[in-house]
Design an enzyme around this catalytic site. Structure first.
Site, PDB file in Angstrom:
ATOM      1  N   THR A  12     -17.007 -36.853 -29.064  1.00 55.28           N
ATOM      2  CA  THR A  12     -16.380 -37.212 -30.341  1.00 55.28           C
ATOM      3  C   THR A  12     -17.248 -38.201 -31.121  1.00 55.28           C
ATOM      4  OG1 THR A  12     -14.239 -36.914 -29.269  1.00 55.28           O
ATOM      5  CG2 THR A  12     -14.246 -38.085 -31.370  1.00 55.28           C
ATOM      6  N   LYS A 102     -15.454 -50.164 -24.879  1.00 57.42           N
ATOM      7  CA  LYS A 102     -14.699 -51.413 -24.660  1.00 57.42           C
ATOM      8  C   LYS A 102     -14.439 -51.657 -23.192  1.00 57.42           C
ATOM      9  CE  LYS A 102     -11.995 -48.022 -26.180  1.00 57.42           C
ATOM     10  NZ  LYS A 102     -12.003 -47.295 -27.437  1.00 57.42           N
ATOM     11  N   GLU A 126     -19.680 -53.135 -32.403  1.00 51.98           N
ATOM     12  CA  GLU A 126     -18.683 -53.032 -33.475  1.00 51.98           C
ATOM     13  C   GLU A 126     -17.661 -51.926 -33.206  1.00 51.98           C
ATOM     14  OE1 GLU A 126     -18.453 -55.040 -36.614  1.00 51.98           O
ATOM     15  OE2 GLU A 126     -16.550 -54.101 -36.174  1.00 51.98           O
ATOM     16  N   GLY A 131     -12.276 -49.267 -33.957  1.00 48.62           N
ATOM     17  CA  GLY A 131     -13.016 -48.137 -34.508  1.00 48.62           C
ATOM     18  C   GLY A 131     -13.814 -48.448 -35.758  1.00 48.62           C
ATOM     19  N   ILE A 133     -13.009 -50.117 -38.441  1.00 48.71           N
ATOM     20  CA  ILE A 133     -12.718 -51.354 -39.172  1.00 48.71           C
ATOM     21  C   ILE A 133     -13.734 -52.415 -38.789  1.00 48.71           C
ATOM     22  CG2 ILE A 133     -10.962 -53.063 -39.734  1.00 48.71           C
ATOM     23  CD1 ILE A 133      -8.899 -51.221 -38.418  1.00 48.71           C
ATOM     24  N   GLU A 187      -3.397 -39.063 -24.642  1.00 50.11           N
ATOM     25  CA  GLU A 187      -4.116 -38.334 -23.595  1.00 50.11           C
ATOM     26  C   GLU A 187      -3.124 -37.762 -22.582  1.00 50.11           C
ATOM     27  OE1 GLU A 187      -7.761 -39.002 -22.735  1.00 50.11           O
ATOM     28  OE2 GLU A 187      -8.120 -40.182 -24.537  1.00 50.11           O
ATOM     29  N   ASP A 198      -6.005 -50.538 -22.682  1.00 45.88           N
ATOM     30  CA  ASP A 198      -6.989 -50.420 -23.755  1.00 45.88           C
ATOM     31  C   ASP A 198      -6.895 -51.633 -24.688  1.00 45.88           C
ATOM     32  OD1 ASP A 198      -8.805 -48.664 -25.572  1.00 45.88           O
ATOM     33  OD2 ASP A 198      -7.095 -49.144 -26.862  1.00 45.88           O
ATOM     34  N   LYS A 202      -9.635 -54.750 -25.531  1.00 45.62           N
ATOM     35  CA  LYS A 202     -10.072 -55.100 -26.880  1.00 45.62           C
ATOM     36  C   LYS A 202      -9.793 -56.554 -27.214  1.00 45.62           C
ATOM     37  CE  LYS A 202      -9.617 -50.357 -28.557  1.00 45.62           C
ATOM     38  NZ  LYS A 202      -8.651 -49.382 -29.112  1.00 45.62           N
ATOM     39  N   GLY A 308     -11.332 -42.136 -33.986  1.00 47.72           N
ATOM     40  CA  GLY A 308     -11.744 -40.909 -34.650  1.00 47.72           C
ATOM     41  C   GLY A 308     -13.254 -40.840 -34.732  1.00 47.72           C
TER      42      GLY A 308
HETATM   43  N1  NAP Z   1     -13.017 -41.144 -29.643  1.00 50.52           N
HETATM   44  C1  NAP Z   1     -12.741 -42.238 -30.356  1.00 50.52           C
HETATM   45  O1  NAP Z   1     -12.043 -42.168 -31.376  1.00 50.52           O
HETATM   46  C2  NAP Z   1     -13.295 -43.568 -29.922  1.00 50.52           C
HETATM   47  C3  NAP Z   1     -13.030 -44.707 -30.693  1.00 50.52           C
HETATM   48  C4  NAP Z   1     -13.587 -45.944 -30.326  1.00 50.52           C
HETATM   49  C5  NAP Z   1     -14.362 -46.016 -29.177  1.00 50.52           C
HETATM   50  N2  NAP Z   1     -14.574 -44.888 -28.416  1.00 50.52           N
HETATM   51  C6  NAP Z   1     -15.407 -45.016 -27.218  1.00 50.52           C
HETATM   52  O2  NAP Z   1     -16.545 -44.211 -27.371  1.00 50.52           O
HETATM   53  C7  NAP Z   1     -16.976 -43.719 -26.116  1.00 50.52           C
HETATM   54  C8  NAP Z   1     -17.120 -42.203 -26.194  1.00 50.52           C
HETATM   55  O3  NAP Z   1     -15.882 -41.633 -26.509  1.00 50.52           O
HETATM   56  P1  NAP Z   1     -15.758 -40.105 -26.958  1.00 50.52           P
HETATM   57  O4  NAP Z   1     -14.349 -39.960 -27.451  1.00 50.52           O
HETATM   58  O5  NAP Z   1     -16.867 -39.742 -27.855  1.00 50.52           O
HETATM   59  O6  NAP Z   1     -15.910 -39.347 -25.551  1.00 50.52           O
HETATM   60  P2  NAP Z   1     -16.098 -37.750 -25.301  1.00 50.52           P
HETATM   61  O7  NAP Z   1     -15.692 -37.001 -26.522  1.00 50.52           O
HETATM   62  O8  NAP Z   1     -15.439 -37.481 -24.020  1.00 50.52           O
HETATM   63  O9  NAP Z   1     -17.680 -37.571 -25.148  1.00 50.52           O
HETATM   64  C9  NAP Z   1     -18.375 -38.050 -24.012  1.00 50.52           C
HETATM   65  C10 NAP Z   1     -19.803 -37.530 -24.105  1.00 50.52           C
HETATM   66  O10 NAP Z   1     -20.577 -38.127 -23.066  1.00 50.52           O
HETATM   67  C11 NAP Z   1     -21.126 -37.118 -22.217  1.00 50.52           C
HETATM   68  N3  NAP Z   1     -21.010 -37.601 -20.843  1.00 50.52           N
HETATM   69  C12 NAP Z   1     -19.918 -38.139 -20.262  1.00 50.52           C
HETATM   70  N4  NAP Z   1     -20.221 -38.505 -19.001  1.00 50.52           N
HETATM   71  C13 NAP Z   1     -21.513 -38.174 -18.785  1.00 50.52           C
HETATM   72  C14 NAP Z   1     -22.398 -38.291 -17.681  1.00 50.52           C
HETATM   73  N5  NAP Z   1     -21.994 -38.821 -16.522  1.00 50.52           N
HETATM   74  N6  NAP Z   1     -23.650 -37.828 -17.829  1.00 50.52           N
HETATM   75  C15 NAP Z   1     -24.061 -37.292 -18.992  1.00 50.52           C
HETATM   76  N7  NAP Z   1     -23.271 -37.165 -20.072  1.00 50.52           N
HETATM   77  C16 NAP Z   1     -22.014 -37.607 -19.961  1.00 50.52           C
HETATM   78  C17 NAP Z   1     -20.333 -35.868 -22.459  1.00 50.52           C
HETATM   79  O11 NAP Z   1     -21.208 -34.755 -22.244  1.00 50.52           O
HETATM   80  P3  NAP Z   1     -20.764 -33.222 -22.481  1.00 50.52           P
HETATM   81  O12 NAP Z   1     -20.614 -33.120 -24.015  1.00 50.52           O
HETATM   82  O13 NAP Z   1     -21.881 -32.418 -21.974  1.00 50.52           O
HETATM   83  O14 NAP Z   1     -19.443 -33.103 -21.800  1.00 50.52           O
HETATM   84  C18 NAP Z   1     -19.935 -36.015 -23.920  1.00 50.52           C
HETATM   85  O15 NAP Z   1     -20.952 -35.560 -24.768  1.00 50.52           O
HETATM   86  C19 NAP Z   1     -15.948 -44.208 -25.108  1.00 50.52           C
HETATM   87  O16 NAP Z   1     -16.416 -45.405 -24.518  1.00 50.52           O
HETATM   88  C20 NAP Z   1     -14.734 -44.512 -25.959  1.00 50.52           C
HETATM   89  O17 NAP Z   1     -13.911 -45.523 -25.418  1.00 50.52           O
HETATM   90  C21 NAP Z   1     -14.074 -43.677 -28.775  1.00 50.52           C
END
Ligand code: NAP
Ligand code: NAP
Lengths: 444, 444
Positions: A12, A102, A126, A131, A133, A187, A198, A202, A308
């Site tokens: 994402t 986080k 940041e 997110g 903000i 989830e 969570d 934060k 997001g």
């Molecule tokens: N989503 C949000 O809105 C949001 C907001 C604020 C902060 N965050 C933070 O941002 C981070 C990422 O979130 P996300 O929602 O983007 O997660 P996600 O959609 O699950 O994406 C995770 C990515 O990392 C890769 N990955 C995971 N474990 C791996 C490993 N062991 N080796 C290699 N690649 C690996 C996955 O590869 P594949 O694509 O090949 O599966 C995928 O591309 C998290 O720390 C989350 O807390 C997210």
């Protein structure tokens, strides 16, 4: 000379980040100097929505954090391991790090920031709180003159979404949770959100920044929202409150009373009855808000999308640009052609041209007009015709009442070109039955 | 080595600035490295509320901006001249500049920023727009990855105060203005505020930052609030709107549609009907708020005090610290003892100790408790007695109704110690007539 980004994760947030890096137009010019050098993922076969040369992708994430060409490592894989180890390895290899994680920062901040300081590299976070903000950077920079007293935030979108729906629908927790899971707002395993983990991560991060010390996560008092019932929400409502999951960090001695001699903090996450006229009471749905109180700034509040792909990537890429700005000043010739210091391109004024400003006639907006007319039957029709002839379509025309023996008519238009509206008004003013148009105002 | 500040002006903002610089405790540690070197004023005889050695004060402001020892010049005298010339002279002498002067920046930004870039010095202006609310720095740094589309602000406290009172009291403009002047919320000559000049200066500055180009102030469309009547406010209210003086800057081509090929902007200040559920509709009184829309962040809003000694000084001193942080990295040995780069003390993590967190029992808060009891006459009295014995005083006790043949009683306490409240609850649970206490929640 381009700055090379090693991106760990293309989910994402990673996809949103790549999207911005690949589309620099109309954004800060420094973006054009960034280059995605490698991207680490778990699976090479997955279809990706972002258009990257396939040879950039690798499953060998260690090779990215140790790559001598990489300047900035962006960790958006999430989870504790291998995220923590990769961040530490990147630091050990002299890379600056940007992370949205986080969970890792709240648990391993001591280890990570000590390593970063020793290595002389930045770790910017940041995106880890609220997110899109801006809140980490304002705390570090824009509010740094203050003696901060209290931070109170709605920092978990899932729980705020659930509580908002319980409030508006009168439903019970389990029903709304199930629906939120179906809709993708919660989830499959909702523990991290609904039990406050969570939010605790934060607020530990924000408290650490606001009060200049590290926070042991296990000392953060944490309660979730599972026990909140429809009855509680109803009673709270009757008493003038809404229920929100608030994350709070507060100095016990906010006025710095030397006699009190306490530098204890409160750091806690729990559902809270919030008076309806409090600024946090009206933050609904998945939105986040953070209210900061300091001396002498008083209360400031930041509000926006707490998660997001796009909003989170906005924060990630801003951190990348902040590091690139520093590198630009440090590297190579840190002086301009005239021998004067080269300035940080984000803090300095980097443009010199004038913008083109559209004449007000070209504005497309809604209008409000108050018209005084003879109280005769054809007047409203006449108004409609005049506006219509100038392509001004009307949203509503209401005869509000009589004033000085004249009919007072209020018109709201649809979005129309201001020039057309003004021409129509000119013509309407000339109509015999129209006495006056005492006010015209634009409508948002 | 201290950084030397030359302060021009010791009025509302200058005094607030000096107050912070003289009281660094519990603020960012970098503050301790700042020193007020000289202060320029108009009159040496005036009584000052801030405790500065009298020999620091001078009426010779040129001697400050040319003083070789001064690192950072802070301009808070206001007005166009001599403020403009002093800023230019400071730049020419290699000083970094911090100013709260929107009038000068909106008019002479071209001259000032060109000179600053040539000289390799920073001119920071956080205090010039929206007082204590961080908005300049977030635009420059935290949101720099975005393609910014729209900025909409309530950036003039005087007009927002007047409109809010007209709204709540149904009064006419002139009456509220006269009262606001008496109360010190409006100047004797209110033109700059009520005719929208101040807001126009501010939106020109924000537009320039958001869209990366200079703005000719005379091209900003500007209308004030003098013509707003009580009748318009009433009709707007009936139609679901409030009237606000909005300052807006917007790209004509927000989605960057290449076909449209327009990089025209709208920049305008005018009273606007704002739908009541819009985030800006609930910003009342002297508060300011700025709503920023960008791709991909979406909408973020910043809210807080737009003026006043403390809030404005918070912004001024934060700018001073940002410059000091840069100077610290640049100057002398830009490496640490271990040979690694010295980090910017605002961006890096500068603390290493752990904070002391208070146990939750020590929290002082209000509580909500829902109690199920036998529907017998003495129960409420019994509850009151138990709470009282533990120093828990009650704000309200309401029997809401009957549930499963039991009386459902909702209690709200005053601010009490959490430990006491919990002990009282233990005891109450043991009372025969009390069947259950299904929820207890904290109240903000
Ligand atoms: N989503 C949000 O809105 C949001 C907001 C604020 C902060 N965050 C933070 O941002 C981070 C990422 O979130 P996300 O929602 O983007 O997660 P996600 O959609 O699950 O994406 C995770 C990515 O990392 C890769 N990955 C995971 N474990 C791996 C490993 N062991 N080796 C290699 N690649 C690996 C996955 O590869 P594949 O694509 O090949 O599966 C995928 O591309 C998290 O720390 C989350 O807390 C997210
Ligand atoms: N007040 C606010 O809430 C606020 C908010 C945002 C921005 N600002 C901006 O901050 C700036 C300062 O505002 P303020 O409210 O602090 O003004 P102020 O209270 O009128 O103070 C002005 C100070 O400058 C000195 N001064 C003025 N002209 C001078 C001259 N020609 N030579 C020497 N000294 C001179 C005065 O000296 P004496 O003390 O000897 O008279 C006084 O100390 C303005 O640009 C304003 O727009 C103010």
């Amino acid at each position: 000379m381009a700055f090379k980004v090693g991106l760990l994760g293309l989910g994402t947030v990673g996809t949103g980040t790549a999207d911005i890096l690949l589309n620099p137009s109309q954004r800060h010019p420094l973006l054009k100097e960034l280059e995605i050098h490698r991207v680490g993922v778990r699976s090479l076969d997955k279809a990706r929505t972002v258009n990257l040369p396939p040879e950039l992708l690798t499953t060998d994430l260690e090779s990215i954090v140790t790559d001598p060409e990489v300047d900035i490592v962006v960790e958006v894989i999430g989870g504790l391991e291998p995220a923590r180890s990769l961040i530490l390895q990147a630091i050990a290899h002299g890379k600056h790090v940007v992370t949205a994680n986080k969970a890792v920062i709240a648990r391993y901040n001591d280890e990570i920031f000590t390593a970063a300081t020793d290595a002389g590299v930045y770790v910017l976070i940041e995106a880890a709180v609220a997110g899109g903000i801006p809140v980490i950077e304002p705390l570090k920079q824009s509010l740094c003159a203050n003696r901060l007293q209290t931070i109170t935030g709605i920092v978990n979108g899932t729980t705020n979404y659930i509580l908002s729906r319980m409030q508006s629908e009168g439903s019970d927790f389990n029903a709304v949770l199930a629906d939120a899971q179906q809709l993708g707002y919660a989830e499959a395993d909702p523990t991290a959100d609904v039990d406050g983990f969570d939010a605790a991560d934060k607020i530990a991060i924000l408290a650490s920044l606001a009060f200049g010390g590290r926070i042991k996560l296990e000392e953060v008092h944490r309660e979730g929202i599972r026990q909140i019932t429809a009855a509680d929400i109803t009673y709270a409502d009757k008493l003038g409150f809404v229920i929100k999951l608030l994350a709070t960090a507060k100095r016990d001695n906010p006025t710095f009373d030397e006699a009190l001699n306490s530098d204890q903090l409160q750091v806690r996450v729990h559902p809270t009855l919030v008076p309806k006229d409090h600024p946090l009471a009206s933050i609904n749905g998945v939105f986040n808000a953070v209210l900061i109180e300091g001396d002498p700034v008083g209360q400031v509040m930041f509000f926006g999308p707490g998660a997001g792909s796009g909003p989170t990537a906005s924060a990630v890429v801003s951190d990348i640009l902040n590091i690139a700005a520093i590198l630009k000043v440090e590297r190579g010739s840190a002086v301009q052609a005239n021998g004067k210091p080269l300035l940080d391109p984000l803090l300095a004024c980097s443009h010199q041209h004038y913008c083109t400003i559209a004449p007000i006639e070209e504005l497309e907006t809604r209008f409000y007009a108050r018209v005084l007319a003879e109280d005769s039957p054809g007047v409203i029709g006449r108004l409609g015709t005049c506006f219509g002839q100038h392509n001004v379509s009307l949203e509503s025309v209401v005869q509000i009442g009589l004033r000085d023996n004249r009919a007072e008519i209020v018109v709201i238009t649809h979005h129309v070109r201001e020039g057309n509206f003004r021409q129509a008004l000119q013509e309407i003013k000339a109509v015999d039955a129209i006495a006056d148009i005492p006010s015209t105002l634009r409508v948002l």
